[in-house]
Design a protein around this motif. Sequence first.
Motif, PDB file in Angstrom:
ATOM      1  N   LEU A   1       0.809  -1.215   0.000  1.00  0.00           N
ATOM      2  CA  LEU A   1       0.000   0.000   0.000  1.00  0.00           C
ATOM      3  C   LEU A   1       0.846   1.270   0.000  1.00  0.00           C
ATOM      4  O   LEU A   1       0.450   2.298  -0.558  1.00  0.00           O
ATOM      5  N   ALA A   2       2.002   1.204   0.628  1.00  0.00           N
ATOM      6  CA  ALA A   2       2.820   2.413   0.837  1.00  0.00           C
ATOM      7  C   ALA A   2       3.107   3.190  -0.446  1.00  0.00           C
ATOM      8  O   ALA A   2       2.898   4.415  -0.493  1.00  0.00           O
ATOM      9  N   PRO A   3       3.599   2.568  -1.516  1.00  0.00           N
ATOM     10  CA  PRO A   3       3.890   3.374  -2.711  1.00  0.00           C
ATOM     11  C   PRO A   3       2.638   3.938  -3.369  1.00  0.00           C
ATOM     12  O   PRO A   3       2.676   5.039  -3.939  1.00  0.00           O
ATOM     13  N   LEU A   4       1.518   3.222  -3.290  1.00  0.00           N
ATOM     14  CA  LEU A   4       0.263   3.736  -3.838  1.00  0.00           C
ATOM     15  C   LEU A   4      -0.174   4.993  -3.091  1.00  0.00           C
ATOM     16  O   LEU A   4      -0.559   6.000  -3.691  1.00  0.00           O
ATOM     17  N   LEU A   5      -0.116   4.936  -1.781  1.00  0.00           N
ATOM     18  CA  LEU A   5      -0.552   6.070  -0.961  1.00  0.00           C
ATOM     19  C   LEU A   5       0.409   7.249  -1.086  1.00  0.00           C
ATOM     20  O   LEU A   5      -0.018   8.408  -1.187  1.00  0.00           O
ATOM     21  N   GLU A   6       1.703   6.971  -1.081  1.00  0.00           N
ATOM     22  CA  GLU A   6       2.679   8.065  -1.148  1.00  0.00           C
ATOM     23  C   GLU A   6       2.524   8.856  -2.437  1.00  0.00           C
ATOM     24  O   GLU A   6       2.520  10.092  -2.425  1.00  0.00           O
ATOM     25  N   TYR A   7       2.397   8.150  -3.551  1.00  0.00           N
ATOM     26  CA  TYR A   7       2.290   8.848  -4.831  1.00  0.00           C
ATOM     27  C   TYR A   7       1.020   9.690  -4.901  1.00  0.00           C
ATOM     28  O   TYR A   7       1.052  10.860  -5.320  1.00  0.00           O
TER      29      TYR A   7
ATOM     30  N   MET B   1      -8.623  -1.694   2.004  1.00  0.00           N
ATOM     31  CA  MET B   1      -7.291  -2.245   2.281  1.00  0.00           C
ATOM     32  C   MET B   1      -6.584  -1.472   3.389  1.00  0.00           C
ATOM     33  O   MET B   1      -5.865  -2.065   4.204  1.00  0.00           O
ATOM     34  N   ALA B   2      -6.767  -0.164   3.428  1.00  0.00           N
ATOM     35  CA  ALA B   2      -6.117   0.639   4.470  1.00  0.00           C
ATOM     36  C   ALA B   2      -6.571   0.198   5.856  1.00  0.00           C
ATOM     37  O   ALA B   2      -5.759   0.040   6.773  1.00  0.00           O
ATOM     38  N   LEU B   3      -7.890  -0.028   6.008  1.00  0.00           N
ATOM     39  CA  LEU B   3      -8.397  -0.484   7.304  1.00  0.00           C
ATOM     40  C   LEU B   3      -7.960  -1.914   7.591  1.00  0.00           C
ATOM     41  O   LEU B   3      -7.571  -2.244   8.713  1.00  0.00           O
ATOM     42  N   ALA B   4      -8.024  -2.790   6.580  1.00  0.00           N
ATOM     43  CA  ALA B   4      -7.654  -4.191   6.782  1.00  0.00           C
ATOM     44  C   ALA B   4      -6.204  -4.312   7.242  1.00  0.00           C
ATOM     45  O   ALA B   4      -5.888  -5.088   8.150  1.00  0.00           O
ATOM     46  N   HIS B   5      -5.316  -3.548   6.631  1.00  0.00           N
ATOM     47  CA  HIS B   5      -3.915  -3.592   7.041  1.00  0.00           C
ATOM     48  C   HIS B   5      -3.744  -3.098   8.474  1.00  0.00           C
ATOM     49  O   HIS B   5      -3.038  -3.715   9.283  1.00  0.00           O
TER      50      HIS B   5
ATOM     51  N   ILE C   1     -11.685   3.787  10.332  1.00  0.00           N
ATOM     52  CA  ILE C   1     -10.368   4.439  10.341  1.00  0.00           C
ATOM     53  C   ILE C   1     -10.408   5.685  11.224  1.00  0.00           C
ATOM     54  O   ILE C   1      -9.515   5.919  12.048  1.00  0.00           O
ATOM     55  N   SER C   2     -11.460   6.481  11.058  1.00  0.00           N
ATOM     56  CA  SER C   2     -11.608   7.693  11.879  1.00  0.00           C
ATOM     57  C   SER C   2     -11.733   7.333  13.353  1.00  0.00           C
ATOM     58  O   SER C   2     -11.152   7.991  14.226  1.00  0.00           O
ATOM     59  N   LYS C   3     -12.491   6.282  13.617  1.00  0.00           N
ATOM     60  CA  LYS C   3     -12.656   5.840  15.011  1.00  0.00           C
ATOM     61  C   LYS C   3     -11.314   5.425  15.612  1.00  0.00           C
ATOM     62  O   LYS C   3     -10.993   5.757  16.762  1.00  0.00           O
ATOM     63  N   ALA C   4     -10.515   4.698  14.823  1.00  0.00           N
ATOM     64  CA  ALA C   4      -9.215   4.252  15.316  1.00  0.00           C
ATOM     65  C   ALA C   4      -8.296   5.414  15.639  1.00  0.00           C
ATOM     66  O   ALA C   4      -7.452   5.328  16.528  1.00  0.00           O
TER      67      ALA C   4
ATOM     68  N   LEU D   1       0.112   4.226   8.351  1.00  0.00           N
ATOM     69  CA  LEU D   1      -0.361   4.593   7.013  1.00  0.00           C
ATOM     70  C   LEU D   1      -1.677   5.356   7.066  1.00  0.00           C
ATOM     71  O   LEU D   1      -1.857   6.360   6.372  1.00  0.00           O
ATOM     72  N   ILE D   2      -2.627   4.900   7.885  1.00  0.00           N
ATOM     73  CA  ILE D   2      -3.913   5.587   7.941  1.00  0.00           C
ATOM     74  C   ILE D   2      -3.787   6.949   8.592  1.00  0.00           C
ATOM     75  O   ILE D   2      -4.554   7.874   8.294  1.00  0.00           O
ATOM     76  N   SER D   3      -2.819   7.091   9.483  1.00  0.00           N
ATOM     77  CA  SER D   3      -2.599   8.397  10.100  1.00  0.00           C
ATOM     78  C   SER D   3      -1.905   9.348   9.138  1.00  0.00           C
ATOM     79  O   SER D   3      -2.318  10.493   8.954  1.00  0.00           O
ATOM     80  N   GLN D   4      -0.858   8.867   8.500  1.00  0.00           N
ATOM     81  CA  GLN D   4      -0.075   9.706   7.598  1.00  0.00           C
ATOM     82  C   GLN D   4      -0.894  10.180   6.404  1.00  0.00           C
ATOM     83  O   GLN D   4      -0.716  11.299   5.924  1.00  0.00           O
ATOM     84  N   HIS D   5      -1.818   9.341   5.927  1.00  0.00           N
ATOM     85  CA  HIS D   5      -2.577   9.655   4.717  1.00  0.00           C
ATOM     86  C   HIS D   5      -4.070   9.846   5.012  1.00  0.00           C
ATOM     87  O   HIS D   5      -4.908   9.605   4.149  1.00  0.00           O
ATOM     88  N   TYR D   6      -4.357  10.296   6.210  1.00  0.00           N
ATOM     89  CA  TYR D   6      -5.753  10.423   6.627  1.00  0.00           C
ATOM     90  C   TYR D   6      -6.536  11.358   5.706  1.00  0.00           C
ATOM     91  O   TYR D   6      -7.675  11.062   5.301  1.00  0.00           O
ATOM     92  N   GLY D   7      -5.953  12.510   5.371  1.00  0.00           N
ATOM     93  CA  GLY D   7      -6.654  13.459   4.502  1.00  0.00           C
ATOM     94  C   GLY D   7      -6.963  12.876   3.137  1.00  0.00           C
ATOM     95  O   GLY D   7      -8.042  13.103   2.574  1.00  0.00           O
ATOM     96  N   LEU D   8      -6.034  12.120   2.585  1.00  0.00           N
ATOM     97  CA  LEU D   8      -6.247  11.475   1.289  1.00  0.00           C
ATOM     98  C   LEU D   8      -7.384  10.458   1.371  1.00  0.00           C
ATOM     99  O   LEU D   8      -8.259  10.407   0.494  1.00  0.00           O
ATOM    100  N   LEU D   9      -7.392   9.674   2.426  1.00  0.00           N
ATOM    101  CA  LEU D   9      -8.451   8.678   2.602  1.00  0.00           C
ATOM    102  C   LEU D   9      -9.812   9.354   2.752  1.00  0.00           C
ATOM    103  O   LEU D   9     -10.820   8.875   2.214  1.00  0.00           O
ATOM    104  N   LYS D  10      -9.848  10.478   3.457  1.00  0.00           N
ATOM    105  CA  LYS D  10     -11.100  11.229   3.586  1.00  0.00           C
ATOM    106  C   LYS D  10     -11.586  11.734   2.234  1.00  0.00           C
ATOM    107  O   LYS D  10     -12.789  11.722   1.946  1.00  0.00           O
TER     108      LYS D  10
END
Length: 857
Positions: free
Chosen positions: A388-394, A436-440, A502-505, A449-458
Amino acid sequence: MRVHLWSSLFVLLFVSLSYSQDSSTVPVRIPLAIRSPYYNAWVDSTASGHTWPFFWAGGTLGWQGLIRVDKQVYQWLGFSGLNPPVANLTNTQLTPTQTVISMQAGPMDINATFLSPIETADALKQSIPLSYLSLEAKSRDGVPHSVQVYCDISGEFVTPDTNAILTWSSSTTGSSSFHQIQLQINQSLVDTNNRAHDLTMVIATQSNPEVSSRIANDTECRGQFSDDGILGGTPPTTSAKMGNPYPVFSISRDLGNITQTSSPMVWAIGGFRDPAISFTTSTGKVQQRSPLFASSYSDISSVVDAFVVDFADAKARADKLDIQILDAASDISPTYSSMGSDNKWNMSDVKMFMKDMGMSGRVNPVENVYAAFPFFLYINSTYAGYLLAPLLEYQDSPQYSQPYAARDIGQNYPIATGSNIPHSQGYEQSSNMLIMALAHARASGDGSLISQHYGLLKDWADYLTSFNVTPPDATTVDQERQSNTTNLAIKGIIGIKAMSEISKALNQVEDADRYANFASAFANTWLSVASSSDGQHLLASYGNSASWAQIYNSYPDRLLQTGVVDNQTYEAQTKYYQSLLSGTSSQFGLPLDSSTDITNTAWTFFTAATTTDSTVRDSLINPVWTHATKDTRPLVLQYKVDTSDPLPTNGASNPALGAVFAPLALSIPSQSIVVPPSSGASDSTSPTTHSSIVGPVVGGVVGGVVLIAFIVVGALFWRRRRRQQYAMYSDKVYLHSQPIDEPPVIIPYTDLTLSSTQLPSSDNGETQDSPLGTMARPSKAQEAGLTSAAYKPSPPASSSYSAAPSSSREPPTEVTSPTTNVSNSDVLGLRVEVENLRRVMQEIQADRIEAPPSYAD
């Protein structure tokens, strides 16, 4: 610097969940070695000594195995022009990590074991692109016999071009003896017809006085061994054309007069590439990424030394993993990068890259990462994060500007330049990424990952909410294009609920409640418009009463226990699948939906994992096993159910076959999600990171996952009869991770979110009982829309989508445990009132016939 899991995690190899199969019941094609998209070998299971192995994408691989017993030579692998007798095949055994071929060579019984390690606890070991071939022999008559063994590989492992010039060298250290071969014109990161131009092949063994080796043309090496039982002679040159005659690279050993081998004869074979992939970072900088093992070993020689001496321990680890997977499967069913300026490696930056094998050749294709995710979650959830990391970073960078998730991060592996291309799968791919972000995070306990890319996931969650229960008329990953797709819509709703979790976590309570309310309301509406008129099953498309589909997109609801779909719906669908299966004459499976004769191996396993009856689940999977035993090519994703014929782009050896672990992944315990203090957005060039090299590549290019795993499951489906209920994820916190060899502790799941069965209808509060759950009766506007199959309710006012500015993509600044005195009944009552209000607003909007916002493909 980055670490990308070098080409070898192949979903990690052929996980065949079978204990032992005689050669008449295993697939026609079986794997010998699967370590990357470029070192990936198969053979005909019925004729391992009568035919040459082949590359997964086609083309012969010269791989010869000979044994000399009392001066009589027998072939046990390949098909030499010398035509000695062929060892008699007696049995073939497949396990999650090994293929064992048993044969009789005159007075000796021999076992050839092909081991492609799956290192669940050591990413560095997993990154080594080598596999093992071991040979054991035992006298049939109890009398000692003179035995010598031989193995060679040809330049065909490097290139199929007979006019290409190869160069080579040989080395002997205190630990190993080996040959290495490569193209004279070595083009880094160039891939033509699935063959790399920068591959260095190696064949090696442990150093021993009885070991001999030679590089010469095929008839010379094989002829010398046949005549003398030993190899020797100085190669006349260090380069030659690949073919006519074919230079081969051979290693033999004299085992002496034996009744049984005291330890196996072991060869190590594999293909090295460095750099392994070109990755464009979030700043636009191009990184040439090296495999992870390069951070610990200075050259190929040192890697080979470490690998060959580790065989006994590697075999023990593989045997343990095989037992773990096979036991777990039987419980489910009885039938089921280059270096930086300071020359230091940034070991905190590990990434993994996948090739879309047998299909498009794209880099980290999201739909196949999603399909393979159950495998990675089960084997080692940390590896799932590496993917997931390279997908989210890009996508969380100025390089990407689409309002939805990308389909991949590159069109041609191994060049991962990113993919800022508008496409028509935004709804589906955004859902995939959120799930996938939540499952991981849940499986690993790692919230970075969910913290670093929270805005993107939102952003992606907001994009999904803008469509309510009516996904855009877009092409799905299965190339289906129809409006109001039931199966696609439920994935989006689950994606929204995943964002709530994810937000709850991360203790973003307001966001968590908002997305939970959206998901609950949408799920209720979805059930009312997606159900057949008799309430017995779900439709493929809203309003199309003649349609049906495998609702495989409900699988993440089971996996994550989001509660989006109620159990009554699962039970009704299970009964409907049973009726479809009993009414079909196809022996190769159930089509994806009523409009096609094509099925998909991955999605069939997802569907099977959602059923509530083990007999129905097994009935869905068994035909896939039948297909696998009849097809004459490596395992494929897509094929026709009537004929078993694969499609032209069929996904042979594709990593998505990791979906066969879908039933097993349901038993993974949920972990307490922890956010490291320094998990904010990072930039590889930022002063806050190590001023170092691009990270090593862990083992990565999850290229050829040829998971024979589902064969395992299939085989077991006829083995033992023990019923087990699915173990579900828990929404509670675990204080520690469960040991891998202990059964998971299951804590009951609780959720305050209203299910569709708790919500009143939109008309007058009355409800309609149905096997698909208690459905809210559609409003008049909905009924009118269903008549024309064009119903598209507008989203609630609060759900209109607007792309968030880049500055909004910041992780939560504080993670604390919320406290509240509000009772559960108060929360439920408030949600009922909110839902009533939402429904009134929805009806007003529907009466105004306002269409939801649209997005260009």
